[in-house]
Design a protein around this motif. Structure first.
Motif, mmCIF file in Angstrom:
data_model
loop_
_atom_site.group_PDB
_atom_site.id
_atom_site.type_symbol
_atom_site.label_atom_id
_atom_site.label_comp_id
_atom_site.label_asym_id
_atom_site.label_seq_id
_atom_site.Cartn_x
_atom_site.Cartn_y
_atom_site.Cartn_z
ATOM 1 N N PRO A 23 28.351 50.424 39.844
ATOM 2 C CA PRO A 23 27.878 49.954 41.147
ATOM 3 C C PRO A 23 26.824 48.854 41.012
ATOM 4 O O PRO A 23 26.134 48.745 40.003
ATOM 5 N N TYR A 24 26.738 48.049 42.061
ATOM 6 C CA TYR A 24 25.697 47.044 42.209
ATOM 7 C C TYR A 24 25.591 46.174 40.955
ATOM 8 O O TYR A 24 24.526 45.952 40.400
ATOM 9 N N THR A 25 26.758 45.678 40.510
ATOM 10 C CA THR A 25 26.830 44.882 39.290
ATOM 11 C C THR A 25 27.682 43.649 39.549
ATOM 12 O O THR A 25 28.720 43.730 40.204
ATOM 13 N N VAL A 26 27.251 42.509 39.034
ATOM 14 C CA VAL A 26 28.016 41.267 39.155
ATOM 15 C C VAL A 26 28.984 41.174 37.975
ATOM 16 O O VAL A 26 28.571 41.274 36.812
ATOM 17 N N GLN A 84 32.568 38.692 41.246
ATOM 18 C CA GLN A 84 32.620 39.851 42.118
ATOM 19 C C GLN A 84 31.351 40.684 41.927
ATOM 20 O O GLN A 84 30.887 40.865 40.790
ATOM 21 N N LYS A 85 30.794 41.200 43.029
ATOM 22 C CA LYS A 85 29.642 42.093 42.946
ATOM 23 C C LYS A 85 30.001 43.401 43.637
ATOM 24 O O LYS A 85 30.353 43.416 44.823
ATOM 25 N N THR A 86 29.917 44.496 42.896
ATOM 26 C CA THR A 86 30.224 45.799 43.473
ATOM 27 C C THR A 86 29.107 46.232 44.417
ATOM 28 O O THR A 86 27.974 45.764 44.338
ATOM 29 N N LYS A 87 29.454 47.152 45.300
ATOM 30 C CA LYS A 87 28.514 47.598 46.328
ATOM 31 C C LYS A 87 27.511 48.611 45.763
ATOM 32 O O LYS A 87 27.653 49.085 44.637
ATOM 33 N N ILE A 88 26.505 48.933 46.585
ATOM 34 C CA ILE A 88 25.449 49.870 46.174
ATOM 35 C C ILE A 88 26.035 51.266 45.988
ATOM 36 O O ILE A 88 26.857 51.717 46.790
ATOM 37 N N GLY A 89 25.598 51.950 44.921
ATOM 38 C CA GLY A 89 26.075 53.297 44.633
ATOM 39 C C GLY A 89 24.932 54.297 44.586
ATOM 40 O O GLY A 89 23.781 53.994 44.919
ATOM 41 N N VAL A 90 25.244 55.487 44.147
ATOM 42 C CA VAL A 90 24.262 56.575 44.060
ATOM 43 C C VAL A 90 23.487 56.452 42.754
ATOM 44 O O VAL A 90 24.088 56.272 41.688
ATOM 45 N N PRO A 91 22.162 56.549 42.783
ATOM 46 C CA PRO A 91 21.383 56.486 41.543
ATOM 47 C C PRO A 91 21.730 57.658 40.618
ATOM 48 O O PRO A 91 22.166 58.723 41.068
ATOM 49 N N THR A 147 -3.720 72.850 41.569
ATOM 50 C CA THR A 147 -3.170 71.496 41.515
ATOM 51 C C THR A 147 -1.903 71.511 40.668
ATOM 52 O O THR A 147 -1.889 72.099 39.581
ATOM 53 N N ILE A 148 -0.849 70.890 41.178
ATOM 54 C CA ILE A 148 0.438 70.843 40.457
ATOM 55 C C ILE A 148 0.709 69.402 40.053
ATOM 56 O O ILE A 148 0.696 68.487 40.894
ATOM 57 N N ILE A 149 0.977 69.184 38.751
ATOM 58 C CA ILE A 149 1.332 67.881 38.193
ATOM 59 C C ILE A 149 2.848 67.865 37.973
ATOM 60 O O ILE A 149 3.398 68.782 37.345
ATOM 61 N N VAL A 150 3.528 66.824 38.473
ATOM 62 C CA VAL A 150 4.988 66.701 38.372
ATOM 63 C C VAL A 150 5.317 65.430 37.597
ATOM 64 O O VAL A 150 4.818 64.345 37.930
ATOM 65 N N THR A 151 6.161 65.543 36.565
ATOM 66 C CA THR A 151 6.659 64.380 35.820
ATOM 67 C C THR A 151 8.144 64.578 35.535
ATOM 68 O O THR A 151 8.641 65.710 35.502
ATOM 69 N N CYS A 152 8.856 63.448 35.333
ATOM 70 C CA CYS A 152 10.280 63.530 34.966
ATOM 71 C C CYS A 152 10.667 62.247 34.250
ATOM 72 O O CYS A 152 9.910 61.265 34.216
ATOM 73 N N ASN A 153 11.868 62.235 33.688
ATOM 74 C CA ASN A 153 12.439 61.060 33.032
ATOM 75 C C ASN A 153 13.643 60.575 33.820
ATOM 76 O O ASN A 153 14.265 61.318 34.578
ATOM 77 N N HIS A 154 13.964 59.292 33.601
ATOM 78 C CA HIS A 154 15.109 58.712 34.316
ATOM 79 C C HIS A 154 15.678 57.567 33.494
ATOM 80 O O HIS A 154 14.954 56.887 32.742
ATOM 81 N N SER A 155 16.967 57.332 33.645
ATOM 82 C CA SER A 155 17.653 56.258 32.908
ATOM 83 C C SER A 155 17.336 54.880 33.451
ATOM 84 O O SER A 155 17.740 53.871 32.860
ATOM 85 N N GLN A 156 16.675 54.810 34.597
ATOM 86 C CA GLN A 156 16.384 53.559 35.302
ATOM 87 C C GLN A 156 17.642 52.884 35.854
ATOM 88 O O GLN A 156 17.630 51.706 36.182
ATOM 89 N N ILE A 157 18.720 53.653 35.969
ATOM 90 C CA ILE A 157 19.934 53.141 36.601
ATOM 91 C C ILE A 157 19.941 53.631 38.041
ATOM 92 O O ILE A 157 20.296 54.786 38.320
ATOM 93 N N PHE A 158 19.527 52.750 38.948
ATOM 94 C CA PHE A 158 19.428 53.109 40.355
ATOM 95 C C PHE A 158 20.651 52.649 41.154
ATOM 96 O O PHE A 158 20.819 53.046 42.303
ATOM 97 N N ASN A 159 21.489 51.794 40.568
ATOM 98 C CA ASN A 159 22.726 51.321 41.220
ATOM 99 C C ASN A 159 22.461 50.694 42.582
ATOM 100 O O ASN A 159 23.272 50.807 43.502
ATOM 101 N N GLY A 160 21.325 50.043 42.722
ATOM 102 C CA GLY A 160 20.982 49.391 43.970
ATOM 103 C C GLY A 160 19.550 48.909 43.957
ATOM 104 O O GLY A 160 18.797 49.144 43.001
#
Length: 365
Positions: A206-209, A230-237, A252-265
């Protein structure tokens, strides 16, 4: 008016031209004493030398040969061809005489050797011409008439034209079209005897030229490719992962996470929601790091984290955690210290107040 040719001692030769064959000719000989004599000669078609027939090979469809035959002989010519494989790659140099084709059966991008069958007025074959090599490469042009995308696919629709091969596409069963966008591809044939083709290319991001292209080819060779952006449309992250929760300072609650940084938009955002069964708190940030303060002690909380772009959110990842219990003995001890401190302050105040009064009334007991 035919010039003579010296053929030897006491011999004069004449070579009839194409227009003279199949006609009667009168030869006049004049001596030095101005005496002359004539004789007539019938120039039969046996004077025809097939090697001297000028043959022009076709360069476009429909296939037509141009061959100069003697106009007075009432001859016709019919060409037949067979596929010829020149030495190319691993293909041996062979002739396949058992696959004779008429001109209407010839296909583009194929090598042929063609022979003209010269027939008389009774349709009897009297001569064969020399072989002529024929190969017609269509100057194919592709005009994209419609392009569209989803978030994971692309559709390409085009019309194929050719100046050399007009209206020949219905006779091209071997003509293929390779379509490609990135690493995804599809191969099709033209359907319903038409010049219009459509490719559906799937498994795109998604979201790629993409630089997409369509390339005509046959079984052995590929033609010039034609490109379109061609550019594909926005997709789900993509989902977050490695979600971690930590309690700090009891409430106090501390929240952290990891992500691939592929947001598809566009608009890359992380969202965190905190639920205690009744109320909820939501935070948004460009990084997956959140801090929820001043929470209830000894309370179960559910944390839900998603990645989001301008249109869609990823699947939520949830975890549960509890704030810590505060010990009642410690609370009582702290309360006791506070009460003792207050009582001590009162005693000090009383002493101070008493001394103040004595200083004001020195005669009083």
């Amino acid at each position: 008016m035919i010039p003579d040719l010296q053929c030897g001692n006491n011999t004069v030769c004449f070579k009839p031209g194409s227009d003279d064959i199949c006609s009667n000719m009168t030869f006049t000989f004049t001596s030095c004493t101005n005496t002359s004599f004539q004789f007539n000669r019938s120039i039969t078609r046996d004077f025809l030398d097939v090697k001297n027939i000028n043959q022009t090979a076709p360069t476009q469809f429909p296939v037509e040969f141009k061959a100069e035959l003697p106009p007075n002989c009432n001859l016709s010519i019919n060409y037949t061809c067979h596929i010829f494989y020149p030495r190319r790659g691993y293909y041996p140099e062979i002739h396949r005489f058992n696959e004779t084709k008429n001109l209407s059966e010839l296909e583009p991008f194929t090598d042929y050797e063609c022979i003209g069958l010269i027939k008389d007025k009774n349709n009897v074959n009297v001569y064969n011409t020399t072989e002529v090599h024929v190969r017609i490469d269509c100057d194919l042009e592709i005009d994209f008439t419609n392009t569209s995308t989803t978030n994971t696919s692309s559709q390409l629709t085009w019309t194929t034209t050719s100046n050399r091969c007009k209206d020949v596409f219905q006779n091209l069963p071997k003509l293929l079209f390779d379509c490609r966008c990135g690493d995804s591809s599809q191969r099709i044939r033209l359907l319903n005897q038409t010049s219009v083709g459509t490719c559906y290319i799937t498994d795109l991001q998604p979201y790629t030229v993409y630089t997409c292209w369509v390339q005509p080819s046959n079984d052995l060779e590929a033609r010039k490719p034609f490109q379109v952006k061609q550019k594909t449309k926005i997709g789900v992250p993509e989902d977050v992962h490695n979600l971690k929760l930590e309690v700090k300072d009891h409430n106090t609650i501390i929240v952290t996470c990891n992500h691939s940084q592929i947001f598809n938009g566009p608009e890359r955002i992380f969202k965190a929601q905190l639920h205690d069964g009744g109320s909820s708190v939501e935070r948004n940030d460009e990084t997956c790091e959140f801090e929820f303060k001043n929470l209830k002690y000894s309370t179960n909380y559910t944390v839900k984290v998603t990645a989001a772009n301008s249109l869609f959110e990823s699947n939520p990842i949830t975890k549960q955690i509890s704030t810590e219990y505060v010990n009642s003995g410690i609370v009582f001890h702290v309360f006791h210290i506070l009460l003792t401190s207050v009582a001590l302050l009162l005693v000090i105040y009383k002493i101070y107040d008493l001394r103040s009064r004595k200083s004001q009334w020195p005669g009083c007991p």
